[in-house]
Write an enzyme that holds these catalytic residues in place. Structure first.
Site, PDB file in Angstrom:
ATOM      1  N   GLY A   1     -22.375  29.019 -12.469  1.00 20.32           N
ATOM      2  CA  GLY A   1     -23.799  28.962 -12.811  1.00 20.32           C
ATOM      3  C   GLY A   1     -24.303  27.528 -12.801  1.00 20.32           C
TER       4      GLY A   1
ATOM      5  N   THR B   1     -25.998  25.921 -10.745  1.00 18.28           N
ATOM      6  CA  THR B   1     -27.351  25.685 -10.218  1.00 18.28           C
ATOM      7  C   THR B   1     -28.443  26.111 -11.197  1.00 18.28           C
ATOM      8  OG1 THR B   1     -27.302  27.818  -9.094  1.00 18.28           O
ATOM      9  CG2 THR B   1     -26.636  25.890  -7.805  1.00 18.28           C
TER      10      THR B   1
ATOM     11  N   ASP C   1     -28.783  25.481 -17.495  1.00 17.71           N
ATOM     12  CA  ASP C   1     -27.719  24.917 -18.329  1.00 17.71           C
ATOM     13  C   ASP C   1     -26.663  24.224 -17.472  1.00 17.71           C
ATOM     14  OD1 ASP C   1     -29.179  26.224 -20.208  1.00 17.71           O
ATOM     15  OD2 ASP C   1     -27.540  27.430 -21.009  1.00 17.71           O
TER      16      ASP C   1
ATOM     17  N   LEU D   1     -18.543  35.691  -8.365  1.00 18.71           N
ATOM     18  CA  LEU D   1     -17.962  36.387  -9.526  1.00 18.71           C
ATOM     19  C   LEU D   1     -17.535  37.804  -9.211  1.00 18.71           C
ATOM     20  CD1 LEU D   1     -20.371  35.398 -12.399  1.00 18.71           C
ATOM     21  CD2 LEU D   1     -18.042  34.605 -12.010  1.00 18.71           C
TER      22      LEU D   1
ATOM     23  N   LEU E   1     -21.016  29.969 -17.139  1.00 18.59           N
ATOM     24  CA  LEU E   1     -22.447  30.118 -17.413  1.00 18.59           C
ATOM     25  C   LEU E   1     -23.125  31.131 -16.488  1.00 18.59           C
ATOM     26  CD1 LEU E   1     -23.411  26.320 -17.743  1.00 18.59           C
ATOM     27  CD2 LEU E   1     -22.325  27.812 -19.439  1.00 18.59           C
ATOM     28  N   ALA E   2     -22.469  31.471 -15.387  1.00 19.69           N
ATOM     29  CA  ALA E   2     -23.132  32.311 -14.376  1.00 19.69           C
ATOM     30  C   ALA E   2     -23.380  33.722 -14.906  1.00 19.69           C
ATOM     31  CB  ALA E   2     -22.274  32.377 -13.116  1.00 19.69           C
TER      32      ALA E   2
ATOM     33  N   SER F   1     -24.860  35.281 -26.012  1.00 18.50           N
ATOM     34  CA  SER F   1     -26.319  35.215 -26.138  1.00 18.50           C
ATOM     35  C   SER F   1     -26.809  35.830 -27.441  1.00 18.50           C
ATOM     36  CB  SER F   1     -26.930  35.975 -24.963  1.00 18.50           C
ATOM     37  OG  SER F   1     -28.298  36.239 -25.210  1.00 18.50           O
TER      38      SER F   1
ATOM     39  N   GLU G   1     -29.261  37.547 -27.623  1.00 17.01           N
ATOM     40  CA  GLU G   1     -29.748  38.892 -27.302  1.00 17.01           C
ATOM     41  C   GLU G   1     -28.771  39.955 -27.801  1.00 17.01           C
ATOM     42  OE1 GLU G   1     -32.606  40.170 -25.661  1.00 17.01           O
ATOM     43  OE2 GLU G   1     -33.420  38.184 -26.037  1.00 17.01           O
TER      44      GLU G   1
ATOM     45  N   TYR H   1     -28.748  43.878 -20.217  1.00 19.61           N
ATOM     46  CA  TYR H   1     -28.277  42.491 -20.244  1.00 19.61           C
ATOM     47  C   TYR H   1     -27.466  42.236 -21.513  1.00 19.61           C
ATOM     48  CZ  TYR H   1     -28.464  37.471 -21.162  1.00 19.61           C
ATOM     49  OH  TYR H   1     -28.132  36.183 -21.487  1.00 19.61           O
TER      50      TYR H   1
END
Ligand code: GDP
Length: 323
Positions: A8, A10, A13, A61, A82-83, A127, A129, A151
């Site tokens: 992740g 790009t 974070d 992944l 992080l991806a 997260s 969430e 998610y």
């Protein structure tokens, strides 16, 4: 020189973490998905002026072999996973993909590390969430989870698999339960950036209004640049563990919008409309983190105030759109 591997890389974070680790003299290897648009995908790394110093390698992944080879080749000391498919609203439209990438993708990374470099320290991007329909206020490491979206359910699976690999295989695997964190590099689909981009467009006369969904939702928003430091601190501890990373202050979407409009010398009430189409099938109404453990054990504390973050994002969007 220690080597860090970032998936992740790009994203928001990934870019801030790359800059942070490069300043600490790490060698940074970043995993990138192959894409026909790879020239523009590095935009955030370019914005922070680090793209030439990050070693970008191709991997995916959903392809275990590709990431095993990366881990075996680069022998990282630290792995920051992080991806993800990271946008909650999209997760109702693409729930299987979200489960595959956000959930199983973490297991693929854990497996790659277990096979190729088991002594590496592993960071899982969990997260807030996962708290979803919150079972307590504020939320800490001991608050029960109640995911409210595909998610969040996928992140919860990844979270428990990280704990599981730590307990089953003795891996130094830590999970950071990060509350919302924003910056000028936040994706345009997230509400803070949608707001600051809208404010900048209104200020420049490109439009006269901004459309939002549920402006009563409350979030604990911090600055991404602060939060990547917490990731690193977790991996510097002798023992792996899980940490809530938050500011301890919650505000409504409407409050953030008010701050952003004010930063541009505008009045929110003159420009904001709401649209039912932007409401979610299930909402996370209130997130408020308790960062006491991070403060006590990591010596970490959020630095940037939300008002300053809003002003920084508006200024960046004004500069972008004026170019
Ligand atoms: P999330 O907390 O990871 O879902 O981050 P978002 O920035 O996507 O959303 C934060 C909150 O803002 C959620 O409660 C959304 O329902 C609310 N919201 C209100 N209007 C909008 C909008 O136009 N776009 C987005 N993304 N969220 C909105």
């Amino acid at each position: 020189m220690p080597t860090a591997l970032i998936t992740g890389v790009t994203g928001q974070d990934g870019a801030y973490l790359s800059r942070f680790l490069l300043e600490k003299s790490y060698e940074v290897v970043g995993v990138m998905r192959r894409s026909a648009s790879s020239d523009i995908i590095g935009e955030r790394l370019r914005w922070l002026g680090v793209i030439d110093r990050v070693r970008l390698v191709e991997g995916n992944l959903t392809d275990l072999g590709s990431v095993v080879r990366i881990v075996q080749t680069h022998q990282p000391d630290e792995v920051y996973h992080l991806a993800a498919q990271s946008f909650v609203a999209t997760s109702w439209q693409q729930p299987s993909l979200t489960g595959l990438v956000t959930g199983l993708g973490a297991v693929t990374m854990l497996e790659a590390v277990r096979i190729g470099r088991p002594q590496a320290r592993f960071y899982q991007a969990s997260s807030s969430e996962m708290f979803g329909k919150v079972q307590a206020v504020p939320q800490s490491e001991t608050t029960p989870f109640y995911p409210r979206s595909p998610y969040a359910a996928a992140k919860l699976y990844a979270h428990w698999m990280t704990v599981n690999y730590r307990e089953s295989f003795g891996m130094h695997a830590s999970s950071g339960i990060l509350f919302n964190h924003e910056s000028p590099l936040r994706g345009i689909e997230f509400v803070t950036r949608r707001i600051t981009d809208g404010v900048a467009r209104i200020k420049l006369g490109l439009t006269d209004h901004l459309t939002l969904g549920n402006v009563e939702a409350k979030r604990d928003w911090g600055h991404a640049a602060d939060y990547v430091e917490a990731m690193w601190l977790m991996l510097q501890q002798d023992q792996p563990d899980d940490y809530v990373i938050a500011t301890g202050r919650t505000m409504r979407v409407a409050d953030f919008a008010d701050m952003a409009f004010k930063a541009a010398g505008l009045t929110m009430a003159d420009h904001v409309r709401t649209d039912q189409a932007l409401m979610r099938p299930a909402e996370v109404e209130l997130l408020l983190g308790d960062p006491a453990k991070a403060e006590r054990k990591l010596g970490w504390k959020a630095r940037v105030k939300l008002e300053d973050l809003a002003a920084e994002m508006v200024a960046a969007d004004l500069a972008r759109l004026s170019r």
